[in-house]
Design a protein around this motif. Structure first.
Motif, PDB file in Angstrom:
ATOM      1  N   LEU A 143       0.830  -1.202   0.000  1.00 14.70           N
ATOM      2  CA  LEU A 143       0.000   0.000   0.000  1.00 14.70           C
ATOM      3  C   LEU A 143       0.868   1.256   0.000  1.00 14.70           C
ATOM      4  N   LEU A 144       1.891   1.283   0.843  1.00 10.82           N
ATOM      5  CA  LEU A 144       2.766   2.448   0.917  1.00 10.82           C
ATOM      6  C   LEU A 144       3.488   2.682  -0.405  1.00 10.82           C
ATOM      7  N   ALA A 145       3.941   1.610  -1.036  1.00 15.78           N
ATOM      8  CA  ALA A 145       4.642   1.757  -2.314  1.00 15.78           C
ATOM      9  C   ALA A 145       3.710   2.274  -3.399  1.00 15.78           C
ATOM     10  N   ALA A 146       2.483   1.753  -3.428  1.00 18.33           N
ATOM     11  CA  ALA A 146       1.516   2.197  -4.438  1.00 18.33           C
ATOM     12  C   ALA A 146       1.136   3.646  -4.224  1.00 18.33           C
ATOM     13  N   MET A 147       0.958   4.036  -2.960  1.00 11.93           N
ATOM     14  CA  MET A 147       0.578   5.422  -2.689  1.00 11.93           C
ATOM     15  C   MET A 147       1.692   6.380  -3.090  1.00 11.93           C
ATOM     16  N   GLU A 148       2.924   6.038  -2.764  1.00 12.06           N
ATOM     17  CA  GLU A 148       4.032   6.921  -3.120  1.00 12.06           C
ATOM     18  C   GLU A 148       4.145   7.068  -4.635  1.00 12.06           C
ATOM     19  N   GLU A 149       3.972   5.952  -5.354  1.00 11.02           N
ATOM     20  CA  GLU A 149       4.056   5.991  -6.813  1.00 11.02           C
ATOM     21  C   GLU A 149       2.979   6.894  -7.418  1.00 11.02           C
ATOM     22  N   LEU A 150       1.746   6.761  -6.936  1.00  5.01           N
ATOM     23  CA  LEU A 150       0.643   7.542  -7.499  1.00  5.01           C
ATOM     24  C   LEU A 150       0.726   9.001  -7.067  1.00  5.01           C
ATOM     25  N   GLU A 151       1.141   9.249  -5.831  1.00 14.58           N
ATOM     26  CA  GLU A 151       1.307  10.634  -5.397  1.00 14.58           C
ATOM     27  C   GLU A 151       2.407  11.330  -6.192  1.00 14.58           C
ATOM     28  N   THR A 152       3.483  10.627  -6.481  1.00  9.54           N
ATOM     29  CA  THR A 152       4.566  11.204  -7.271  1.00  9.54           C
ATOM     30  C   THR A 152       4.086  11.609  -8.656  1.00  9.54           C
ATOM     31  N   ALA A 153       3.113  10.860  -9.169  1.00 10.44           N
ATOM     32  CA  ALA A 153       2.536  11.190 -10.472  1.00 10.44           C
ATOM     33  C   ALA A 153       1.475  12.284 -10.380  1.00 10.44           C
ATOM     34  N   GLY A 154       1.247  12.805  -9.176  1.00  5.62           N
ATOM     35  CA  GLY A 154       0.339  13.935  -9.004  1.00  5.62           C
ATOM     36  C   GLY A 154      -1.103  13.579  -8.701  1.00  5.62           C
ATOM     37  N   LEU A 276     -13.620  10.680 -15.020  1.00  7.43           N
ATOM     38  CA  LEU A 276     -12.565  11.357 -15.755  1.00  7.43           C
ATOM     39  C   LEU A 276     -11.212  11.204 -15.057  1.00  7.43           C
ATOM     40  N   LEU A 277     -10.194  10.920 -15.849  1.00  9.37           N
ATOM     41  CA  LEU A 277      -8.802  11.021 -15.434  1.00  9.37           C
ATOM     42  C   LEU A 277      -8.211  12.154 -16.260  1.00  9.37           C
ATOM     43  N   GLY A 278      -8.048  13.322 -15.637  1.00 10.98           N
ATOM     44  CA  GLY A 278      -7.766  14.519 -16.425  1.00 10.98           C
ATOM     45  C   GLY A 278      -9.019  14.874 -17.205  1.00 10.98           C
ATOM     46  N   ASP A 279      -8.904  14.921 -18.534  1.00 15.17           N
ATOM     47  CA  ASP A 279     -10.087  15.200 -19.362  1.00 15.17           C
ATOM     48  C   ASP A 279     -10.521  13.979 -20.155  1.00 15.17           C
TER      49      ASP A 279
END
Length: 373
Positions: A143-154, A276-279
């Motif tokens: 969970l921590l690894a996935a969260m860091e990865e997605l947060e890094t992507a904004g 929506l993911l972005g537009d």
């Protein structure tokens, strides 16, 4: 006069009282009688049905199929709309057909694909339907690894069970500490990362979650009616943006729903959800059953439940084009009657409850009139 149609809904959502209302108000002169079963004696679907029965608890999927076949034979069911144990039921379609019952449900293969959200995302991506980035996690470290990865992507991060329905288990992860301001209002979907990690570390068994970005509104639920020939008969998007609801025929939402419904054998009624993911619209979820809000298509002049029952009976309604799109609306709750608990009930068999033979709309109106102003 056309013969009556006998329809059974098993352990379904409370909102499907509206599904039942639409079957009775079908545009033909065909009588519809509805049988309902549920584990909760206070489910409003039991009171809305013509006949009702409490379901036995603790049955295995195989035992439930035997129970369902017995119901169909004893009740003379023409069309069965299974929700509980749907995968086990559809695997025995031939047995139900031999009993004279058509299943208003997809193929076993389609149910298997969409029971698991990770499997579903992989499958629909292979046919060109966009999906959000996601990670399957079972432990606190994952969970921590996935969260860091997605947060890094904004992205703002959320998680939900890999298998489940109705938004159960959905949470938005936050690193912000709990504040008094957060406690002042109604509970929201956000949960602090720290307690979640601690709960995972204490857990005796791994979880099975999808971690992904929190997608943006509008949410568009495309209600689909697909024939056993894999041809779409109806597709209408219901939009949700906060409290405001509406309808759309925009191909940005309908075309990917069509690819899924026709490509994976989602026969009869299904509901395919996008956000929506972005537009860009991406898949949120696929329900291999009628949506709880399906009755809202009546605002577009469409009776989808009746069209689906006709299709299940082999009476092809053809391609259904909504004659109009209803205006924007919101959803409010209203009273529905429950089966009486203080009055004696007739018993016609073991566990069987025969409810008063009063049409559901009349019972609802009488209940509403009795409410204090």
């Amino acid at each position: 006069m056309p013969s009556r149609v006998r329809v059974w809904l098993n352990r379904t959502y409370a909102e499907n009282v509206f599904f039942m209302d639409q079957l009775r108000r079908n545009p033909s002169d065909r009588a519809v009688e509805i049988h309902a079963t549920h584990g909760d004696p206070d489910s409003p679907v039991l009171a809305a049905a013509d006949t009702a029965e409490l379901e036995p608890e603790g049955l295995s999927p195989a035992a439930y199929v035997e129970y369902a076949l017995d119901q169909c034979v004893r009740r003379g069911i023409d069309v069965f709309v299974p929700r509980l144990h749907q995968s086990a039921v559809v695997a025995h379609r031939a047995d139900f057909a031999a009993a004279g019952t058509a299943l208003l449900a997809p193929t076993p293969e389609a149910v298997a694909v969409f029971e698991d959200k990770a499997t579903a995302y992989e499958a629909v991506r292979s046919v060109g339907v966009p999906v959000p980035p996601w990670r399957r996690v079972r432990t606190a470290d994952e969970l921590l690894a996935a969260m860091e990865e997605l947060e890094t992507a904004g992205h703002e991060v959320c998680f939900k069970p890999a298998a489940g329905a109705g938004g159960v288990g959905f949470r938005v992860l936050t690193r912000a500490p709990l504040s008094l301001a957060a406690l002042a209002g109604f509970p929201g979907p956000s949960v602090q990362l720290g307690p979640v990690v601690e709960a995972l570390r204490r857990a005796e068994e791994p979880v099975d979650w999808l971690v992904m970005p929190r997608l943006e509104q509008p949410e568009v639920s495309v209600d689909c009616l697909t024939g056993p020939d894999n041809r779409l008969r109806l597709a209408v998007g219901r939009t949700k943006n906060g409290r405001r609801r509406g309808f759309t025929l925009d191909e940005r939402w309908l075309e990917p729903a069509r690819l899924i419904a026709e490509g994976f054998g989602l026969h009869y009624l299904s509901n395919i959800q996008f956000r929506l993911l972005g537009d860009r619209p991406v898949l949120l979820d696929v329900n291999t059953r009628p949506a709880g809000g399906l009755h809202q298509l009546a605002l577009c002049g469409v009776n989808a439940p009746w069209a689906a029952v006709r299709l299940a009976l082999g009476e092809d309604p053809g391609v259904i084009e909504p004659p109009f799109l209803g205006q924007d609306y919101t959803v409010v709750a209203g009273p529905r009657p429950l089966a009486p608990v203080t009055l004696p009930r007739q018993r016609a068999g073991a566990g069987e409850t025969v409810l008063p033979a009063v049409p559901a709309p009349a019972r609802a109106a009488k209940a509403a009139q009795a409410l204090p102003l």
